[in-house]
Design an enzyme around this catalytic site. Structure first.
Site, mmCIF file in Angstrom:
data_model
loop_
_atom_site.group_PDB
_atom_site.id
_atom_site.type_symbol
_atom_site.label_atom_id
_atom_site.label_comp_id
_atom_site.label_asym_id
_atom_site.label_seq_id
_atom_site.Cartn_x
_atom_site.Cartn_y
_atom_site.Cartn_z
ATOM 1 N N ASP A 15 -19.346 -1.891 -21.141
ATOM 2 C CA ASP A 15 -18.411 -1.839 -19.893
ATOM 3 C C ASP A 15 -17.096 -2.694 -20.871
ATOM 4 O OD1 ASP A 15 -20.147 -1.195 -18.320
ATOM 5 O OD2 ASP A 15 -19.957 -3.067 -16.987
ATOM 6 N N ASP B 37 -22.833 4.367 -7.874
ATOM 7 C CA ASP B 37 -22.893 2.989 -7.585
ATOM 8 C C ASP B 37 -23.098 2.547 -6.330
ATOM 9 O OD1 ASP B 37 -22.013 2.808 -10.321
ATOM 10 O OD2 ASP B 37 -20.024 2.239 -9.682
HETATM 11 O O1 1PR Z 1 -14.979 4.650 -10.448
HETATM 12 O O2 1PR Z 1 -14.551 6.484 -11.653
HETATM 13 O O3 1PR Z 1 -13.177 4.552 -11.757
HETATM 14 O O4 1PR Z 1 -15.365 4.574 -12.515
HETATM 15 C C1 1PR Z 1 -15.520 3.359 -12.855
HETATM 16 C C2 1PR Z 1 -16.803 2.981 -13.563
HETATM 17 O O5 1PR Z 1 -16.853 1.543 -13.997
HETATM 18 C C3 1PR Z 1 -17.998 2.834 -12.505
HETATM 19 O O6 1PR Z 1 -19.084 3.588 -13.031
HETATM 20 C C4 1PR Z 1 -18.354 1.596 -12.141
HETATM 21 O O7 1PR Z 1 -19.812 1.492 -12.150
HETATM 22 C C5 1PR Z 1 -18.129 0.940 -13.478
HETATM 23 N N1 1PR Z 1 -17.503 -0.715 -13.005
HETATM 24 C C6 1PR Z 1 -16.316 -0.871 -12.450
HETATM 25 N N2 1PR Z 1 -16.471 -2.167 -12.500
HETATM 26 C C7 1PR Z 1 -17.613 -2.795 -12.882
HETATM 27 C C8 1PR Z 1 -17.775 -4.018 -13.263
HETATM 28 O O8 1PR Z 1 -18.958 -4.590 -13.551
HETATM 29 N N3 1PR Z 1 -16.736 -5.095 -12.672
HETATM 30 N N4 1PR Z 1 -19.490 -1.713 -14.000
HETATM 31 C C9 1PR Z 1 -18.411 -1.732 -13.596
HETATM 32 C C10 1PR Z 1 -20.809 -1.747 -13.188
HETATM 33 C C11 1PR Z 1 -22.335 -1.487 -14.439
HETATM 34 C C12 1PR Z 1 -22.700 -0.630 -15.742
HETATM 35 C C13 1PR Z 1 -23.641 -1.640 -16.446
HETATM 36 C C14 1PR Z 1 -25.073 -1.194 -16.132
HETATM 37 C C15 1PR Z 1 -26.108 -1.771 -16.906
HETATM 38 N N5 1PR Z 1 -21.311 -0.872 -13.789
HETATM 39 O O9 1PR Z 1 -21.669 -0.379 -16.374
HETATM 40 O O10 1PR Z 1 -23.278 -1.506 -17.840
HETATM 41 O O11 1PR Z 1 -25.354 -1.594 -14.959
HETATM 42 O O12 1PR Z 1 -26.166 -3.192 -16.973
HETATM 43 P P1 1PR Z 1 -27.276 -4.202 -17.239
HETATM 44 O O13 1PR Z 1 -28.276 -3.448 -18.194
HETATM 45 O O14 1PR Z 1 -26.805 -5.233 -17.865
HETATM 46 O O15 1PR Z 1 -28.262 -4.463 -15.908
HETATM 47 P P2 1PR Z 1 -14.501 5.170 -11.386
#
Ligand code: 1PR
Length: 557
Positions: A254, A412
């Site tokens: 991320d 999500d």
């Molecule tokens: O909606 O097309 O603009 O895409 C945005 C993307 O960014 C989406 O896939 C959304 O999930 C991700 N996103 C946006 N904000 C966040 C945030 O954390 N504040 N990430 C975010 C959330 C989590 C994953 C993570 C996995 C594994 N997604 O990216 O890396 O869940 O986590 P873990 O193994 O530590 O549990 P758009």
């Protein structure tokens, strides 16, 4: 730059036509004769490879591979450049129809036919192979170059086959070929929904090889090394036994700017990426390119970047992010997926950018696949309301140009407990652990804008709608368990992976190696994605793979 190890070979779709031959050539239709109007220029430099890149996708790693072998690259700018080539590499990317439109409108289709008719060295990769056939079913039927008699067909998913065929698989080599010498016995990367079916006739070429079909692989190092643009032949034993499609382990980064404006890898605790200390700084877990390169070396099967503030900032304004992608594609030789902010956008000056333009910039910067979160939810909602496939959603536009294998939908959802399935008009599951008030059921409500807004659509309904839209791509199923380390949400992953034939990537919640074997044993997921566990160096990727092997799960090592 060191060459990647052979087990990282990513070579699965190529046709090689070499060595002049006058006997046994099949009768060709007029269109196969090539254009008499095309002139031939002086031969190109012997240390130069001519590359046909018509701008539809990421050929950056193909360039890296050619340069690594010590060759210069001459880009095709006109049909004459094709005819003047000493050796031509055609890394076709994207959808069959749009590629043929470009080749026909630029006159390159005729030049290619003529070049191949002369039996000049030619390496066609993926779509670069398919286009040689008579026609393809992809968005068609669409006529191809007609050099190889036969058709390109979609895989039949009616018997449960997961389509597209994506991931690291072994090859069953049925014909001796030098090209496959280094990849034999190793997994190689496939991404394809279509396969080429040649008619069994004499082709008229002394050396004719098809390696897999219709797959995209950004770094076919080992095959390139063997092709090496020479005529040398080495005998390789045929009939090796293929293994199963390997389950994949994906590292996810991320990425966003911290308060100093530096692009960092961060990690949300249920989307909250700011420290819980008084400083409230964006968590900084490392530099994006360094971490991605390390995960590649550690054995990640794919690497994903998520531009997590892309939903509010204009991604094309985020030049550092594009630079990260460029640098990563020079060091990471497994597929790169990039997501965040892919949607139609009008900037402050009133300039309109289509989601296709945004995606194109990601592809040009080194992405092999793009992932769409929020915009996929809106497209699915609109489709479920009207039942009409407008062709205008970002999913449809990008799939049409780059092929549906290049588009990943990121789901999500958040878990919403209910007492009974009748309580909501969405698909529910009986949960393995009850809700706070003893609820036995839950539905999974889709969210947008990085989990900020909930939408009136469930994860199941979204997955089915995207499948109905004909977008045979790939899902990443994230859950609100992100960053918790308590395991993947098995109920959610099982619900989605049982509902669709499209490959599903389980994401979020991994905290131990056992969580990976659990998700592969209890669901139909094709891959498992994790972030925090790797960033915090709690468990190395190799340990995950060793554990999976012990658990009887086939992986690429
Ligand atoms: O909606 O097309 O603009 O895409 C945005 C993307 O960014 C989406 O896939 C959304 O999930 C991700 N996103 C946006 N904000 C966040 C945030 O954390 N504040 N990430 C975010 C959330 C989590 C994953 C993570 C996995 C594994 N997604 O990216 O890396 O869940 O986590 P873990 O193994 O530590 O549990 P758009």
């Amino acid at each position: 730059m060191p060459p990647p190890p052979p087990q990282g070979a990513m070579a699965t779709g190529a046709a090689i036509l070499t060595v002049p031959c006058s006997a046994g050539r099949p009768k060709r239709r007029d269109q196969r004769r090539g254009s008499a109007a095309l002139s031939v220029r002086a031969s190109a430099d012997a240390n130069t490879v001519t590359l046909l890149d018509y701008g539809a996708g990421n050929v950056r790693s193909v360039r890296n591979a050619i340069r690594h072998l010590g060759f210069g690259i001459r880009d095709v700018r006109s049909p004459e450049d094709i005819l003047a080539a000493d050796r031509l590499v055609f890394p076709g990317v994207g959808a069959f129809g749009s590629a043929m439109d470009v080749l026909n409108s630029t006159g390159m289709a005729d030049a290619l036919r003529e070049y191949i008719r002369r039996d000049r060295p030619f390496l066609g990769i993926c779509l670069g192979l398919q286009l040689l056939f008579d026609s393809s079913e992809e968005n068609g039927p669409v006529s191809g170059l007609g050099v190889i008699p036969g058709v390109v067909r979609r895989f039949d998913s009616s018997k449960g086959l997961v389509v597209p065929h994506i991931g690291w698989n072994a090859l069953e080599i049925t014909k001796d070929t030098q090209l496959l010498q280094e990849v034999d016995g190793h997994h190689v990367y496939f991404v394809h929904s279509y396969h080429a079916l040649p008619m069994l006739i004499e082709t008229g070429f002394h050396q004719f090889a098809i390696m897999g079909e219709a797959s995209y692989h950004p770094s076919p190092w080992a095959t390139f090394r063997q092709f090496n643009f020479t005529q040398k032949r080495v005998e390789v034993p045929a009939h090796r036994k293929a293994s199963k499609l390997a389950k994949r382990v994906i590292a996810c980064l991320d990425v966003r700017s911290n308060d100093n404006g530096d692009l960092v890898v961060t990690k949300g605790d249920q989307y909250d990426v700011r420290d819980h200390s008084s400083s409230k700084e964006v968590r900084n877990l490392g530099k994006p390119v360094d971490l991605a390169s390390q995960y590649y070396i550690d054995g990640a099967d794919e690497v994903s970047f998520l531009n997590i503030t892309g939903f509010r900032d204009f991604p094309l304004g985020d030049l550092p992010m594009l630079e990260v992608l460029r640098c990563a594609s020079e060091k990471v030789f497994v597929p790169l997926t990039v997501g965040g902010g892919i949607r139609d956008f009008t900037d402050a000056n009133g300039r309109y950018y289509s989601s296709l333009e945004v995606a194109s910039e990601y592809f040009r910067s080194g992405a092999d696949k793009i992932s769409i979160g929020s915009d996929a939810v809106f497209a699915a909602e609109a489709f479920l309301q009207t039942g009409v496939k407008t062709g205008k959603s970002s999913l449809e536009q990008i799939s049409r140009v780059y092929g549906n294998q290049a588009v990943v939908v990121s789901i999500d959802p958040r878990r919403v407990y209910v007492k009974s399935p009748e309580d909501v008009p969405f698909k529910t599951v009986k949960v393995s652990s009850k809700g706070p008030s003893g609820e036995e059921y839950a539905w999974y409500q889709c969210t947008v804008s990085g989990g900020r807004d909930s939408r009136p659509i469930g994860a199941y309904e979204l997955a089915k709608a995207v499948e109905e839209l004909g977008l045979y791509n790939h899902y990443i199923v994230t859950s609100s368990l992100a960053g918790q380390g308590c395991g993947f949400d098995i109920d959610l992953v099982k619900m989605v992976s049982d509902a669709v034939t499209i490959p599903v990537i389980a994401s979020s919640g991994a905290g131990t190696v056992e969580h990976f074997s659990e998700v592969f044993e209890k669901t139909n997921a094709s891959a498992a994605l994790a972030a925090g566990i790797f960033h915090r160096k709690e468990v190395p990727i190799l340990s995950v793979k060793e554990h999976l092997i012990d658990a009887g799960v086939e992986v690429r090592v």
